[in-house]
Design an enzyme around this catalytic site. Structure first.
Site, PDB file in Angstrom:
ATOM      1  N   GLU A   1      -0.625 -10.729  -3.717  1.00  0.00           N
ATOM      2  CA  GLU A   1      -1.639 -10.710  -2.664  1.00  0.00           C
ATOM      3  C   GLU A   1      -2.921 -11.320  -3.205  1.00  0.00           C
ATOM      4  O   GLU A   1      -3.210 -11.240  -4.407  1.00  0.00           O
ATOM      5  CB  GLU A   1      -1.891  -9.251  -2.235  1.00  0.00           C
ATOM      6  CG  GLU A   1      -3.009  -9.107  -1.214  1.00  0.00           C
ATOM      7  CD  GLU A   1      -3.058  -7.742  -0.529  1.00  0.00           C
ATOM      8  OE1 GLU A   1      -2.335  -6.826  -0.965  1.00  0.00           O
ATOM      9  OE2 GLU A   1      -3.828  -7.615   0.442  1.00  0.00           O
TER      10      GLU A   1
ATOM     11  N   ASN B   1      -3.016  -6.174   3.110  1.00  0.00           N
ATOM     12  CA  ASN B   1      -4.158  -6.126   4.015  1.00  0.00           C
ATOM     13  C   ASN B   1      -4.807  -7.495   4.166  1.00  0.00           C
ATOM     14  O   ASN B   1      -5.343  -7.829   5.230  1.00  0.00           O
ATOM     15  CB  ASN B   1      -5.187  -5.127   3.487  1.00  0.00           C
ATOM     16  CG  ASN B   1      -4.637  -3.712   3.437  1.00  0.00           C
ATOM     17  OD1 ASN B   1      -3.644  -3.408   4.083  1.00  0.00           O
ATOM     18  ND2 ASN B   1      -5.272  -2.846   2.667  1.00  0.00           N
TER      19      ASN B   1
ATOM     20  N   ASN C   1       1.161  -6.810   8.670  1.00  0.00           N
ATOM     21  CA  ASN C   1       1.168  -5.825   7.589  1.00  0.00           C
ATOM     22  C   ASN C   1       0.496  -4.524   8.017  1.00  0.00           C
ATOM     23  O   ASN C   1      -0.625  -4.560   8.544  1.00  0.00           O
ATOM     24  CB  ASN C   1       0.401  -6.389   6.381  1.00  0.00           C
ATOM     25  CG  ASN C   1       0.284  -5.382   5.249  1.00  0.00           C
ATOM     26  OD1 ASN C   1       1.263  -5.084   4.586  1.00  0.00           O
ATOM     27  ND2 ASN C   1      -0.917  -4.838   5.056  1.00  0.00           N
ATOM     28  N   GLU C   2       1.172  -3.408   7.812  1.00  0.00           N
ATOM     29  CA  GLU C   2       0.590  -2.065   8.039  1.00  0.00           C
ATOM     30  C   GLU C   2      -0.297  -2.024   9.281  1.00  0.00           C
ATOM     31  O   GLU C   2      -1.441  -1.552   9.224  1.00  0.00           O
ATOM     32  CB  GLU C   2      -0.206  -1.613   6.807  1.00  0.00           C
ATOM     33  CG  GLU C   2       0.663  -1.377   5.599  1.00  0.00           C
ATOM     34  CD  GLU C   2      -0.062  -0.773   4.400  1.00  0.00           C
ATOM     35  OE1 GLU C   2      -1.302  -0.624   4.440  1.00  0.00           O
ATOM     36  OE2 GLU C   2       0.628  -0.452   3.407  1.00  0.00           O
TER      37      GLU C   2
ATOM     38  N   TYR D   1       3.681   4.408  -1.770  1.00  0.00           N
ATOM     39  CA  TYR D   1       2.981   4.503  -3.056  1.00  0.00           C
ATOM     40  C   TYR D   1       2.980   5.966  -3.465  1.00  0.00           C
ATOM     41  O   TYR D   1       2.649   6.831  -2.647  1.00  0.00           O
ATOM     42  CB  TYR D   1       1.551   3.974  -2.926  1.00  0.00           C
ATOM     43  CG  TYR D   1       1.501   2.477  -2.692  1.00  0.00           C
ATOM     44  CD1 TYR D   1       1.780   1.591  -3.727  1.00  0.00           C
ATOM     45  CD2 TYR D   1       1.182   1.956  -1.443  1.00  0.00           C
ATOM     46  CE1 TYR D   1       1.749   0.215  -3.523  1.00  0.00           C
ATOM     47  CE2 TYR D   1       1.141   0.574  -1.231  1.00  0.00           C
ATOM     48  CZ  TYR D   1       1.424  -0.288  -2.277  1.00  0.00           C
ATOM     49  OH  TYR D   1       1.394  -1.647  -2.084  1.00  0.00           O
TER      50      TYR D   1
ATOM     51  N   GLU E   1       6.661  -2.837   0.100  1.00  0.00           N
ATOM     52  CA  GLU E   1       5.616  -2.478  -0.869  1.00  0.00           C
ATOM     53  C   GLU E   1       5.995  -1.107  -1.413  1.00  0.00           C
ATOM     54  O   GLU E   1       6.138  -0.152  -0.642  1.00  0.00           O
ATOM     55  CB  GLU E   1       4.231  -2.374  -0.218  1.00  0.00           C
ATOM     56  CG  GLU E   1       3.585  -3.698   0.088  1.00  0.00           C
ATOM     57  CD  GLU E   1       2.141  -3.551   0.592  1.00  0.00           C
ATOM     58  OE1 GLU E   1       1.424  -2.636   0.130  1.00  0.00           O
ATOM     59  OE2 GLU E   1       1.758  -4.348   1.455  1.00  0.00           O
TER      60      GLU E   1
ATOM     61  N   GLN F   1       2.354  -4.688  -7.157  1.00  0.00           N
ATOM     62  CA  GLN F   1       2.481  -6.105  -6.928  1.00  0.00           C
ATOM     63  C   GLN F   1       3.065  -6.708  -8.201  1.00  0.00           C
ATOM     64  O   GLN F   1       3.730  -5.986  -8.941  1.00  0.00           O
ATOM     65  CB  GLN F   1       1.128  -6.659  -6.547  1.00  0.00           C
ATOM     66  CG  GLN F   1       0.612  -6.023  -5.224  1.00  0.00           C
ATOM     67  CD  GLN F   1      -0.612  -6.688  -4.638  1.00  0.00           C
ATOM     68  OE1 GLN F   1      -1.077  -7.712  -5.084  1.00  0.00           O
ATOM     69  NE2 GLN F   1      -1.152  -6.057  -3.581  1.00  0.00           N
TER      70      GLN F   1
HETATM   71  O1  AHR Z   1      -0.767  -3.358  -2.340  1.00  0.00           O
HETATM   72  C1  AHR Z   1      -2.076  -2.976  -2.044  1.00  0.00           C
HETATM   73  C2  AHR Z   1      -2.285  -2.681  -0.579  1.00  0.00           C
HETATM   74  O2  AHR Z   1      -1.588  -1.525  -0.240  1.00  0.00           O
HETATM   75  C3  AHR Z   1      -1.780  -3.704   0.396  1.00  0.00           C
HETATM   76  O3  AHR Z   1      -2.693  -4.726   0.625  1.00  0.00           O
HETATM   77  C4  AHR Z   1      -1.579  -2.910   1.638  1.00  0.00           C
HETATM   78  O4  AHR Z   1      -0.561  -3.430   2.450  1.00  0.00           O
HETATM   79  C5  AHR Z   1      -1.263  -1.525   1.136  1.00  0.00           C
HETATM   80  O5  AHR Z   1      -1.994  -0.558   1.789  1.00  0.00           O
END
Ligand code: AHR
Length: 531
Positions: A54, A99, A199-200, A270, A318, A369
């Protein structure tokens, strides 16, 4: 009252630590792992070993790309990073965000580099130089031999932008954007197969955040135009990753609207050790498993009335450990430079086990990432080091290919607030044309576990390769010039239908070797295939 509760707890703890019936000697914890090539989960899609880059912090600029640096080639790609990335055999690379994608106008990032506009970047509060754009990304994927995966802007972007991006990348020529690509120096189309529909979009933090219905209607029209531009593309819709909101409801709505256009539902996860509770942290994979099963149920429900039953798969596009480097700013911008330790690497191995154990439905996964930003590779201007989480990903991506087996595990367990019985041994097994791979995390912080790996039919033979990720303690980290967590390799000679192996405390071990059959034995007859 207090005393008897304490006694019950002590008894419970003693029971939990009692040796399992097989495998161990007195005093050592024991376990059994049974491999049966007839019990198949599904074919492993290599796309589960993907990554993500990203425009964020030093992931791209200062990570994969650093112009005018002695460690870069003439196009600006870092040679040292490229080599480290090759070690991960990255099957698919997602870009440009995250994002960032929701404010990105891709036409800013094409044409002569010096003429590209610098733009205010609102996702991470910085300025985007646009010096790394579509051509740089797709050429990088070609250098790596990886599938590109582009996430379009469904935040501040338009349907036209999305469809023109497909045209720029995939059409032969004779149209405005395919000819523009040629003019920019690329004759042949890249043929990008994988395209993300935003995305999200369920997160209020997202530029252009929408309700589930608004997003679904908008994404549906984008999907139609993109597929009409190139019918060969595969589409990934933004599922919900906002687990504090109605994530199930969001996914249900998205699937309802888009099920006939979708190939994957994207989910993000995450995890972190916020309470500094090692054993609780090591249950992150159980949470991943629960969320996977719930999403699979939603997909099945959405497809129930679909006569064609075109499959929709899950893309965990992700995922990673990320909890320390959140929200902080350095040099005026967010950089997310998480430093990983051994316990993080163990969690990563259990998450990879979970993808393999759900291989029938999880057909893509992208560790978030790749470089510097919550990443397995960490650079400075002169060089790089490999973070602890690099090693489990490397072992899986290089070896766990083939058919995922539904492995039986009889392991001692422990209890957390949420889970009544967490097996100390977390296992996945893969069979590929005479080779068996067994991936085992011993979650126990202090004790080894002696396991007997039994083959239901067929025999182990020859030399087994053993690769162990471990370190001096669970908080051990790597850094420049100091590698405390790494892969230690050894071999074991195997014969017959059993292997005895003692898995050290806080370790991830991969065993790989031959599993052969005599007579007419086929494998995978009872595969839970969705095709
Ligand atoms: O990977 C970091 C961020 O985490 C990404 O930009 C977003 O998609 C997620 O919230």
């Amino acid at each position: 009252m207090k005393q008897s509760a304490g006694l019950v707890l002590t008894m419970l703890a003693t029971l939990l630590l009692m040796p399992a019936p097989a495998g161990g000697q007195a005093g050592t914890l024991g376990a059994r792992i049974k491999i049966d090539t007839d019990r198949v989960v599904g074919p492993i899609d290599n796309l589960i070993y993907g990554n993500f880059i990203e425009h964020l912090g030093r992931c791209i600029e200062g990570g994969v790309f650093q112009e005018n640096s002695p460690v870069s080639d003439t196009n600006g790609y870092r040679k040292d990073v490229l080599e480290a990335v090759k070690g991960l055999q990255v099957s698919i690379l997602r870009w440009p965000g995250g994002n960032f994608a929701s404010g990105y106008h891709w036409e800013d990032g094409i044409g002569p580099r010096d003429q590209r506009p610098a733009r205010l970047e609102l996702a991470w509060g910085t300025t985007e130089s646009n010096r790394f754009g579509t051509d740089e990304f797709l050429n990088y994927c070609e250098m790596l031999g990886t599938q590109p995966y582009i996430c379009v802007n469904l935040g501040t972007g338009s349907w036209d932008e999305a469809k023109f991006w497909v045209e720029y990348c995939n059409l032969q020529g004779g149209t405005r954007y395919s000819d523009l690509r040629k003019k920019n120096g690329r004759e042949k189309p890249w043929g990008v197969t994988y395209w993300g529909l935003g995305n999200e979009m369920d997160g209020p933090w997202q530029m252009g955040h929408r309700s589930a219905e608004e997003y679904s209607k908008f994404a549906l029209e984008a999907a139609k135009l993109m597929k009409w531009t190139d019918p060969n593309i595969k589409l990934i819709a933004a599922g919900s990753s906002n687990y504090r909101a109605d994530w199930v409801g969001w996914n249900r709505t998205v699937l309802q609207y888009l099920k006939n256009h979708l190939d994957y539902l994207a989910l993000h996860l995450y995890v972190g050790n916020r309470n500094n509770d090692y054993y609780e942290f090591l249950t992150s994979s159980l949470d991943l498993n629960d969320k996977t099963r719930i999403a699979e149920g939603l997909i099945n429900a959405a497809l129930a009335d679909n006569p064609q039953r075109k499959p929709v798969y899950i893309a965990w596009d992700e995922w990673n450990v990320w909890y320390r480097a959140r929200g902080e700013k350095e040099r005026g911008r967010q950089i997310l430079e998480e430093k990983y330790n051994l316990e993080d690497a163990l969690v990563v191995a259990t998450l990879l086990n979970t993808f393999v154990n759900n291989a029938h439905i999880v057909k893509m996964a992208n560790m978030a990432q790749l470089v510097n930003v919550i990443a397995p590779i960490f650079t400075n201007d002169k060089g790089l080091y490999l973070q602890t989480i690099y090693y489990p990903l490397q072992l899986f991506a290089n070896n766990s290919k083939g058919t995922a087996l539904d492995v039986f595990v009889d392991s001692p367990t422990y209890k957390t607030q949420k889970y009544s019985a967490v097996p100390y041994l977390d296992v996945s097994a893969v069979y590929d044309n005479g080779t068996v791979i067994v991936n085992v995390v011993n979650r126990h912080r202090d004790q080894p576990i002696a396991a007997e790996i039994q083959s239901q039919k067929g025999t182990f033979s020859g030399t087994f390769e053993i690769a162990e990720v471990n370190g001096p303690d669970i908080k051990a980290e790597n850094t420049f010039g100091s590698t405390k967590v790494l892969i230690a390799r050894k071999t074991l000679s195997a014969q017959g239908d059993r292997i005895k192996y003692q898995f050290p405390a806080h370790s991830f071990t991969m065993l790989k070797g031959s599993l052969g059959f005599t007579g007419d034995v086929s494998t995978g007859e009872r595969e839970r295939s969705r095709e």
